[in-house]
Write a protein that holds these residues in place. Structure first.
Motif, mmCIF file in Angstrom:
data_model
loop_
_atom_site.group_PDB
_atom_site.id
_atom_site.type_symbol
_atom_site.label_atom_id
_atom_site.label_comp_id
_atom_site.label_asym_id
_atom_site.label_seq_id
_atom_site.Cartn_x
_atom_site.Cartn_y
_atom_site.Cartn_z
ATOM 1 N N UNK A 24 0.580 -0.983 0.237
ATOM 2 C CA UNK A 24 0.479 -0.126 -0.143
ATOM 3 C C UNK A 24 0.931 1.008 -0.250
ATOM 4 N N UNK A 25 2.452 1.656 0.615
ATOM 5 C CA UNK A 25 2.680 2.314 0.850
ATOM 6 C C UNK A 25 3.650 2.631 -0.384
ATOM 7 N N UNK A 26 3.735 1.151 -1.591
ATOM 8 C CA UNK A 26 4.373 1.232 -2.418
ATOM 9 C C UNK A 26 3.253 2.663 -3.927
ATOM 10 N N UNK A 27 2.435 2.127 -2.653
ATOM 11 C CA UNK A 27 0.713 2.290 -4.008
ATOM 12 C C UNK A 27 0.618 2.274 -4.981
ATOM 13 N N UNK A 285 6.979 -11.453 5.322
ATOM 14 C CA UNK A 285 6.205 -10.046 3.933
ATOM 15 C C UNK A 285 6.590 -9.858 3.664
ATOM 16 N N UNK A 286 7.665 -9.105 4.000
ATOM 17 C CA UNK A 286 7.919 -7.214 3.494
ATOM 18 C C UNK A 286 8.895 -8.090 2.960
ATOM 19 N N UNK A 287 10.111 -8.592 2.728
ATOM 20 C CA UNK A 287 10.909 -9.652 1.069
ATOM 21 C C UNK A 287 9.466 -9.690 0.660
ATOM 22 N N UNK A 288 8.218 -9.823 0.512
ATOM 23 C CA UNK A 288 7.771 -10.725 -0.818
ATOM 24 C C UNK A 288 7.606 -8.932 -1.000
ATOM 25 N N UNK A 289 6.909 -8.317 -0.390
ATOM 26 C CA UNK A 289 6.474 -6.993 -1.046
ATOM 27 C C UNK A 289 7.036 -6.701 -1.561
ATOM 28 N N UNK A 290 8.425 -6.209 -1.166
ATOM 29 C CA UNK A 290 9.530 -5.763 -2.225
ATOM 30 C C UNK A 290 9.647 -6.397 -3.363
#
Length: 304
Positions: A24-27, A285-290
């Motif tokens: 979400x913060x990556x828009x 989760x953070x790695x996957x999102x990035x």
């Protein structure tokens, strides 16, 4: 939904919600679909999650993570995804009240602990009181010098009993069914650790505020806490539907960036490796999102 999402996150536990906050913060346009039955919310209080020196309940932690994801525009829907199909443009996911098309999918569906034979209401009450515990890594400290029972057999039960022996000298291994199934090597480990063994079947028959009583073939035994070491079932059905690679334990195989063997499909948390640690699931989760954000950017620049 007529539009196509950038990412659908299936599972709203620590891994899925961490990814939702990042994405979400990556828009990016994302949706979280969660059935509300994750293990994290059943944790009465965790004391080894960094940043909460007095501990925090799993329910409160997940509530705060949902609030944070909402704050940045993430949508969260309460439902159970029953079908996942690969399409030319990405994926199509279906659940009870609808379906959605999405470029990528993150599976954060977790696992389910196998419970000991006891009434569900009694089990949940015992869990809330710390009389039944499932993660000695998380809460072994809380049973320091207490009388602990482990319901399990074979090497899994032995390993958990020996692990708990580093917290308390009073550990008893109880067979879940009939007699314990132990190799000579396992028997030697138990003997060296001074762990008492009892034949089953084992069934929790009563609880109070301070103890739990287990009925066995050798009589009733009272413990401060009982750990069921019965394994878990991985929620890998959606991965199987699109042909993702699974390992021998049924967990979803991923690379170092949380990519599965199916392009556009990612996985994080206990569905990848059953470590049962909130902090580890959040990290994945953070790695996957990035990774999802950067992989999407390869097809088109992400510009504001």
């Amino acid at each position: 939904m007529a539009e196509q999402l950038d990412c659908l996150i299936i599972g709203g536990g620590p891994a899925g919600l961490t990814a939702a906050i990042y994405l979400a913060r990556f828009h990016l346009d994302i949706l979280v679909v969660d059935d509300g039955k994750g293990r994290a919310e059943s944790i009465p209080c965790t004391h080894n999650h960094a940043g909460y020196p007095d501990g925090i309940s799993g329910k409160e932690l997940v509530r705060l993570m949902r609030e944070q994801a909402h704050r940045y525009g993430a949508r969260i829907e309460r439902d159970y995804v029953t079908r996942l199909d690969k399409t030319n443009e990405g994926f199509c996911a279906t659940w009870g009240s609808g379906s959605v098309k999405t470029k990528t999918v993150l599976l954060a569906t977790g696992v389910k602990n196998r419970r000991p034979p006891m009434d569900e209401e009694l089990h949940d009450e015992a869990l809330a009181k710390g009389l039944i515990r499932y993660c000695p890594i998380c809460d072994g400290y809380e049973v320091t010098d207490k009388n602990v029972g482990v319901i399990g057999s074979d090497s899994r039960g032995v390993a958990e009993a020996v692990f708990l022996r580093s917290f308390t000298p009073a550990v008893t291994l109880i067979a879940p069914d009939k007699a314990l199934s132990l190799t000579p090597e396992d028997q030697e480990k138990l003997k060296a650790a001074g762990i008492h063994c009892i034949d089953g079947p084992a069934q929790a028959v009563a609880i109070s505020d301070k103890c739990i009583v287990v009925d066995t073939a050798e009589g009733h035994f009272t413990f401060d806490s009982v750990y069921p070491a019965l394994g878990s079932d991985t929620h890998n059905q959606l991965a199987e539907q699109v042909g993702a690679r699974l390992n021998e334990q049924g967990c979803i195989g991923v690379d170092t960036r949380q990519r599965t063997s199916v392009p556009g499909l990612y996985a994080a948390g206990d569905v990848v490796i059953g470590l049962d640690q909130i902090s580890h699931a959040m990290g994945e989760g953070g790695v996957a999102a990035t990774t999802i954000r950067n992989d999407l950017a390869k097809d088109r620049p992400i510009l504001r």
